[in-house]
Design a protein around this motif. Structure first.
Motif, PDB file in Angstrom:
ATOM      1  N   PHE A 385      -6.195  36.152 -27.415  1.00 57.58           N
ATOM      2  CA  PHE A 385      -5.938  34.922 -28.044  1.00 57.58           C
ATOM      3  C   PHE A 385      -4.563  34.689 -27.952  1.00 57.58           C
ATOM      4  CE2 PHE A 385      -4.739  32.544 -31.885  1.00 57.58           C
ATOM      5  CZ  PHE A 385      -5.557  31.524 -31.789  1.00 57.58           C
ATOM      6  N   ILE A 386      -3.600  35.585 -28.128  1.00 61.67           N
ATOM      7  CA  ILE A 386      -2.183  35.626 -27.993  1.00 61.67           C
ATOM      8  C   ILE A 386      -1.949  34.890 -26.703  1.00 61.67           C
ATOM      9  CG2 ILE A 386      -0.109  36.656 -28.198  1.00 61.67           C
ATOM     10  CD1 ILE A 386      -0.789  38.382 -30.093  1.00 61.67           C
ATOM     11  N   GLN A 387      -2.252  35.427 -25.742  1.00 57.40           N
ATOM     12  CA  GLN A 387      -2.010  34.882 -24.318  1.00 57.40           C
ATOM     13  C   GLN A 387      -2.390  33.609 -24.005  1.00 57.40           C
ATOM     14  OE1 GLN A 387      -4.185  34.534 -21.202  1.00 57.40           O
ATOM     15  NE2 GLN A 387      -2.826  35.014 -19.682  1.00 57.40           N
ATOM     16  N   GLY A 388      -3.737  33.174 -24.605  1.00 63.46           N
ATOM     17  CA  GLY A 388      -4.064  31.948 -24.432  1.00 63.46           C
ATOM     18  C   GLY A 388      -3.392  30.811 -25.024  1.00 63.46           C
ATOM     19  N   PHE A 389      -2.900  31.200 -26.219  1.00 61.27           N
ATOM     20  CA  PHE A 389      -2.115  30.474 -27.208  1.00 61.27           C
ATOM     21  C   PHE A 389      -0.780  30.295 -26.447  1.00 61.27           C
ATOM     22  CE2 PHE A 389       0.842  29.896 -30.791  1.00 61.27           C
ATOM     23  CZ  PHE A 389       0.074  28.808 -31.501  1.00 61.27           C
ATOM     24  N   GLY A 390      -0.195  31.114 -25.952  1.00 61.38           N
ATOM     25  CA  GLY A 390       1.159  31.241 -25.449  1.00 61.38           C
ATOM     26  C   GLY A 390       1.135  30.161 -24.035  1.00 61.38           C
ATOM     27  N   VAL A 391       0.012  30.094 -23.263  1.00 60.48           N
ATOM     28  CA  VAL A 391      -0.078  29.403 -22.047  1.00 60.48           C
ATOM     29  C   VAL A 391      -0.204  28.063 -22.579  1.00 60.48           C
ATOM     30  CG1 VAL A 391      -1.463  28.956 -20.162  1.00 60.48           C
ATOM     31  CG2 VAL A 391      -1.001  31.185 -20.646  1.00 60.48           C
ATOM     32  N   GLY A 392      -1.203  27.843 -23.660  1.00 60.36           N
ATOM     33  CA  GLY A 392      -1.640  26.426 -24.197  1.00 60.36           C
ATOM     34  C   GLY A 392      -0.180  25.809 -24.727  1.00 60.36           C
ATOM     35  N   LEU A 393       0.641  26.417 -25.466  1.00 58.28           N
ATOM     36  CA  LEU A 393       1.853  25.920 -25.881  1.00 58.28           C
ATOM     37  C   LEU A 393       2.799  25.490 -24.729  1.00 58.28           C
ATOM     38  CD1 LEU A 393       3.129  28.213 -28.716  1.00 58.28           C
ATOM     39  CD2 LEU A 393       2.490  25.876 -28.989  1.00 58.28           C
ATOM     40  N   ILE A 394       2.851  26.064 -23.719  1.00 59.44           N
ATOM     41  CA  ILE A 394       3.898  25.940 -22.562  1.00 59.44           C
ATOM     42  C   ILE A 394       3.361  24.737 -21.549  1.00 59.44           C
ATOM     43  CG2 ILE A 394       5.146  26.806 -20.512  1.00 59.44           C
ATOM     44  CD1 ILE A 394       4.782  29.519 -22.068  1.00 59.44           C
ATOM     45  N   MET A 395       2.044  24.704 -21.386  1.00 55.99           N
ATOM     46  CA  MET A 395       1.632  23.938 -20.240  1.00 55.99           C
ATOM     47  C   MET A 395       1.796  22.343 -20.378  1.00 55.99           C
ATOM     48  SD  MET A 395      -0.788  24.300 -17.375  1.00 55.99           S
ATOM     49  CE  MET A 395      -1.878  23.087 -16.380  1.00 55.99           C
ATOM     50  N   VAL A 396       1.471  21.907 -21.241  1.00 56.50           N
ATOM     51  CA  VAL A 396       1.470  20.265 -21.271  1.00 56.50           C
ATOM     52  C   VAL A 396       2.819  20.006 -21.621  1.00 56.50           C
ATOM     53  CG1 VAL A 396       0.737  18.336 -22.843  1.00 56.50           C
ATOM     54  CG2 VAL A 396      -1.030  20.377 -22.247  1.00 56.50           C
ATOM     55  N   PRO A 397       3.781  20.243 -22.649  1.00 56.24           N
ATOM     56  CA  PRO A 397       5.013  20.032 -22.730  1.00 56.24           C
ATOM     57  C   PRO A 397       5.729  20.014 -21.377  1.00 56.24           C
ATOM     58  CG  PRO A 397       4.443  21.295 -24.560  1.00 56.24           C
ATOM     59  CD  PRO A 397       3.182  21.517 -23.603  1.00 56.24           C
ATOM     60  N   THR A 398       5.580  21.154 -20.609  1.00 57.51           N
ATOM     61  CA  THR A 398       6.382  21.267 -19.486  1.00 57.51           C
ATOM     62  C   THR A 398       5.906  20.347 -18.212  1.00 57.51           C
ATOM     63  OG1 THR A 398       6.308  23.742 -19.954  1.00 57.51           O
ATOM     64  CG2 THR A 398       7.036  23.113 -17.641  1.00 57.51           C
ATOM     65  N   ILE A 399       4.716  20.062 -18.437  1.00 50.49           N
ATOM     66  CA  ILE A 399       4.442  19.123 -17.248  1.00 50.49           C
ATOM     67  C   ILE A 399       4.911  17.549 -17.924  1.00 50.49           C
ATOM     68  CG2 ILE A 399       2.483  17.609 -16.221  1.00 50.49           C
ATOM     69  CD1 ILE A 399       0.885  20.407 -16.533  1.00 50.49           C
ATOM     70  N   ILE A 400       4.671  17.212 -19.037  1.00 54.72           N
ATOM     71  CA  ILE A 400       5.340  15.831 -19.518  1.00 54.72           C
ATOM     72  C   ILE A 400       6.808  15.922 -19.386  1.00 54.72           C
ATOM     73  CG2 ILE A 400       5.684  14.375 -21.457  1.00 54.72           C
ATOM     74  CD1 ILE A 400       3.068  15.302 -22.473  1.00 54.72           C
ATOM     75  N   TYR A 401       7.433  17.029 -19.698  1.00 53.71           N
ATOM     76  CA  TYR A 401       9.100  17.039 -19.610  1.00 53.71           C
ATOM     77  C   TYR A 401       9.472  16.827 -18.166  1.00 53.71           C
ATOM     78  CZ  TYR A 401      13.708  19.363 -19.342  1.00 53.71           C
ATOM     79  OH  TYR A 401      15.042  19.742 -19.344  1.00 53.71           O
ATOM     80  N   SER A 402       8.703  17.678 -16.847  1.00 54.27           N
ATOM     81  CA  SER A 402       9.110  17.577 -15.903  1.00 54.27           C
ATOM     82  C   SER A 402       9.080  16.114 -15.201  1.00 54.27           C
ATOM     83  CB  SER A 402       8.222  18.419 -14.885  1.00 54.27           C
ATOM     84  OG  SER A 402       8.514  19.757 -15.249  1.00 54.27           O
ATOM     85  N   ILE A 403       7.872  15.493 -15.472  1.00 53.02           N
ATOM     86  CA  ILE A 403       7.508  14.030 -14.903  1.00 53.02           C
ATOM     87  C   ILE A 403       8.588  12.964 -15.364  1.00 53.02           C
ATOM     88  CG2 ILE A 403       5.766  12.285 -14.623  1.00 53.02           C
ATOM     89  CD1 ILE A 403       3.598  14.579 -14.542  1.00 53.02           C
ATOM     90  N   SER A 404       8.667  13.126 -16.821  1.00 57.93           N
ATOM     91  CA  SER A 404       9.470  12.152 -17.674  1.00 57.93           C
ATOM     92  C   SER A 404      10.894  12.398 -17.264  1.00 57.93           C
ATOM     93  CB  SER A 404       9.176  12.129 -19.101  1.00 57.93           C
ATOM     94  OG  SER A 404       9.521  13.495 -19.708  1.00 57.93           O
ATOM     95  N   SER A 405      11.512  13.377 -16.743  1.00 61.77           N
ATOM     96  CA  SER A 405      12.919  13.709 -16.523  1.00 61.77           C
ATOM     97  C   SER A 405      13.418  12.878 -15.178  1.00 61.77           C
ATOM     98  CB  SER A 405      13.063  15.149 -16.363  1.00 61.77           C
ATOM     99  OG  SER A 405      12.357  15.640 -14.992  1.00 61.77           O
ATOM    100  N   VAL A 406      12.609  12.276 -14.475  1.00 60.86           N
ATOM    101  CA  VAL A 406      12.916  11.449 -13.492  1.00 60.86           C
ATOM    102  C   VAL A 406      12.621   9.848 -13.644  1.00 60.86           C
ATOM    103  CG1 VAL A 406      12.590  13.170 -11.870  1.00 60.86           C
ATOM    104  CG2 VAL A 406      10.754  11.608 -12.150  1.00 60.86           C
ATOM    105  N   ALA A 407      13.263   9.076 -13.032  1.00 60.21           N
ATOM    106  CA  ALA A 407      12.971   7.687 -12.972  1.00 60.21           C
ATOM    107  C   ALA A 407      11.455   7.316 -13.069  1.00 60.21           C
ATOM    108  CB  ALA A 407      13.662   6.844 -12.163  1.00 60.21           C
TER     109      ALA A 407
END
Length: 540
Positions: A385-407
C-alpha cells in the motif's frame, strides 16, 4: 475587415456541441471511460503473467517484456504525428476508424502463435493507443471550463494508467488459470464493442479543430524517432542476456541508436516546424521534472521483483498474488486522489515530491529487512500500500509540472518528451532488474558454492537430516541422497533470489535518498507550484 475562411471554420467548430443534446453528462463520462479502459488493459497484457504468455508463444520471458516495450514505443513515437490525423478527420469518423483497427489487431493477437507476427502487431497497437488517448482526453478537455476540472481529468487518466498493471493482474489471473493465455485478447476484443456502438450514436459529426490537410507529414522524423525507441527497448531488455557490447547484436544496435539520435537532433534543429521542439530543454524546471519522472518510473516497477518473490520464494499462485496486489492498487488510487487535491490546493512541488519519495523509501527499507525465505502474506499488505501511495503522489503532479513549465505553444513537445522519459524509465527498470537477476544471482550462487561443500560438517549434517526425512516419508534409500542434494541446490537458488532482491531494494533506496537530497537542496523549488494554464494543454 471580413472574417477569413480559417476564422469562420474555427467559429463553426467551437459552437456546435460535440455530443447530442439528449446525452446526459454522466453518460458522456462513462462512454469516455469505456473508450479508454480496453486500450489501457491491452498495454501490459503480456507481462500480467509472463510464464503463461511466454509458454503460449514458445518464447522467452524477455520477449514478452519486449512486446510491451514495442507497444510503448509505438505510443511514444506516434504521439506527435498523430495530431495531424486527429486534426484532419472528424472526431466520430476518427474514432470508428481507430477502434476498428484496434479490434482487428486484437483479433490477430488472439489467433497468432508466432512471436514475430505478435511483435509488429504490438507496435501498431501502440500507434492506435496514441489515437485513443488523444481523442478521449480532447473530448474531455473541451467540456472543462476551469483549471480544477482539468487537473482532475489529468489525475483520472494517469490514475488509470498507473493502475493498469495491478488491475490487469486481478482481472486476468482467473482467466489465464482456467483457459489459454489468448483468451485475454478475446475478452479485449469484445470490450471494444460498447464504445463502438455508443460513441457514434451520441456524437455529432463535427471536428474538434479546423481541418488541416494531410500534406508534408513528417514521416521521416517519425521513422527516426520510432526506430530509435525500439532500439532502446531492445538494448535495455536483451543487453544483460547477451552480455552487452560483447554481442554483435547489441553492439550494432548501439551504433544504430547513436547514428539515429544524431540525425534526429540535426533534423529538428534545421526544421522550421520540428517534430520535437528541442527548445523545451532550456527550461530548468522541465529538466527537473523529467529527472523526477525517470526515477519514479524505476521505483514503480520494483513491484515486479516483489511479485517474483511471492511466486518463486513464498510459493503463491498468480491468483493469490493478484489479490495481495489489491493493497498496491488501493495505494495508487488514494495517492492519485490526494496528489490531485494537493495540486488544486496549490501546494509547492517540493512538498509533494518529498512526501512521495519518503513513502517509497520506507517501502524499500521495509522490504530489505523483511525479505525472507518464509513469511506470512499479511506482512506485505502495508508495504505494498505504501509503495502504491508513493507512486500515486508523485506521478500526476510531476507530469503536470513538466508540461506546464514550458510555453503553451510548446506543450505538445513537452508532453511527447515526458512520455519518452517514462518509456526510458520503464526500459531502464527492466535493464536494472535483469542485471541484478542474471549477474547478481550468479555472483551470489558462486559465493555460496565457495562456502558450502559436502566436506563441511554442517552441510553433511543437513544432507543427512534431509535424507533421513525423505526415507521416513517413503522414499527409497538409494534415491534419498540425490534428492537431498537437489533440495540443497533449490535452497541455494532461493537464497540467490533473496539476495538479488535485497541488493536491488538497497540500490533503489540509495537512489531515493539522493533524490530527496537534491529536492531539499534546490532553492528554486521552495515556492514552486504547478497549474494548468490552458485548457488546450496537450495530455501525454
Amino acid at each position: 475587415m471580413s472574417m477569413s475562411l480559417h476564422q469562420k471554420n474555427k467559429t463553426v467548430v467551437n459552437t456546435i456541441p460535440i455530443f447530442k443534446s439528449w446525452v446526459p453528462e454522466w453518460m458522456i463520462k462513462a462512454i469516455l471511460f469505456i473508450l479508454l479502459l480496453p486500450s489501457i488493459v491491452l498495454f501490459f497484457i503480456p507481462i500480467t503473467n509472463i510464464p503463461a504468455a511466454a509458454g503460449y508463444y514458445g518464447s522467452e520471458p524477455a520477449d514478452m517484456q519486449f512486446s510491451v516495450a514495442l507497444f510503448y514505443a509505438g505510443y511514444v513515437g506516434f504521439y506527435s504525428l498523430e495530431r495531424r490525423f486527429f486534426n484532419y478527420l472528424a472526431a466520430r469518423e476518427y474514432f470508428i476508424l481507430f477502434t476498428f483497427l484496434l479490434m482487428l489487431t486484437t483479433w490477430v493477437c488472439y489467433y497468432t502463435h508466432e512471436v514475430y507476427i505478435f511483435f509488429p502487431i504490438r507496435f501498431v497497437q501502440g500507434l492506435l493507443f496514441a489515437s485513443t488517448v488523444n481523442l478521449a482526453l480532447s473530448l474531455m478537455f473541451t467540456r472543462l471550463k476551469n483549471e480544477r476540472a482539468r487537473e482532475i481529468s489529468f489525475s483520472v487518466f494517469f490514475g488509470l494508467l498507473i493502475c493498469a498493471l495491478p488491475f490487469n493482474n486481478l482481472v486476468t489471473a482467473n482467466l489465464i488459470d482456467s483457459f489459454n493465455f489468448n483468451i485475454i485478447y478475446k475478452g479485449a476484443l469484445y470490450s471494444y464493442l460498447p464504445s463502438l456502438i455508443l460513441l457514434p450514436l451520441t456524437m455529432n459529426r463535427i471536428r474538434l479543430n479546423v481541418r488541416f490537410p494531410l500534406y508534408k507529414l513528417d514521416w521521416q522524423s517519425f521513422s527516426l524517432y520510432s526506430i530509435g525507441l525500439v532500439l532502446i527497448g531492445y538494448i535495455f531488455i536483451f543487453g544483460q542476456e547477451y552480455y552487452w557490447l560483447t554481442d554483435k547484436r547489441i553492439r550494432y544496435s548501439c551504433m544504430g541508436l547513436l547514428f539515429l539520435s544524431i540525425l534526429f537532433i540535426l533534423r529538428q534543429r534545421a526544421m522550421k516546424h520540428p517534430y520535437i521542439d528541442l527548445r523545451i530543454f532550456r527550461s530548468r524546471s522541465f529538466k527537473a521534472g523529467l529527472m523526477i519522472l525517470f526515477v519514479m518510473y524505476i521505483c514503480r516497477f520494483v513491484s515486479g521483483i516483489t511479485n517474483t518473490y511471492f511466486t518463486a520464494i513464498l510459493g503463491f499462485d498468480p491468483i493469490h498474488v493478484s489479490y495481495i496486489n489489491l493493497f498496491n492498487l488501493g495505494g495508487l488510487i488514494l495517492g492519485t486522489i490526494i496528489s490531485c487535491w494537493m495540486v488544486i490546493q496549490k501546494r509547492n512541488i517540493r512538498f509533494i515530491w518529498s512526501i512521495g519519495f519518503i513513502f517509497l523509501l520506507i517501502f524499500h527499507i521495509i522490504l530489505f529487512f523483511h525479505t525472507d525465505a518464509q513469511a506470512d502474506e499479511f506482512n506485505y499488505f502495508i508495504p505494498l500500500f505504501i509503495q502504491g501511495f508513493g507512486v500515486g503522489l508523485i506521478m500526476v503532479p510531476t507530469i503536470i509540472y513538466s508540461i506546464s513549465s514550458v510555453a503553451t505553444s510548446r506543450s505538445t513537445s513537452a508532453a511527447a518528451v515526458s512520455l519518452a522519459i517514462r518509456y526510458l524509465g520503464f526500459c531502464s527498470s527492466i535493464a536494472l532488474i535483469n542485471y541484478f537477476e542474471l549477474y547478481g544471482k550468479s555472483q551470489h550462487y558462486n559465493t555460496f558454492q565457495d562456502h558450502l561443500t559436502v566436506l563441511d560438517s554442517p552441510v553433511k549434517a543437513h544432507l543427512q537430516h534431509q535424507s533421513n526425512m525423505l526415507i521416513e516419508n517413503g522414499l527409497h534409500a538409494e534415491l534419498s541422497s540425490k534428492a537431498a542434494h537437489k533440495l540443497l541446490i533449490n535452497s541455494l537458488h532461493k537464497q540467490d533470489q533473496l539476495r538479488f532482491a535485497m541488493d536491488y531494494y538497497e540500490l533503489i533506496a540509495w537512489i531515493i535518498v539522493g533524490i530527496l537530497l537534491l529536492i531539499a537542496l534546490s532553492p528554486y523549488l521552495s515556492k514552486t507550484i504547478i497549474r494548468l494554464r490552458s485548457k488546450n494543454l496537450s495530455p501525454a
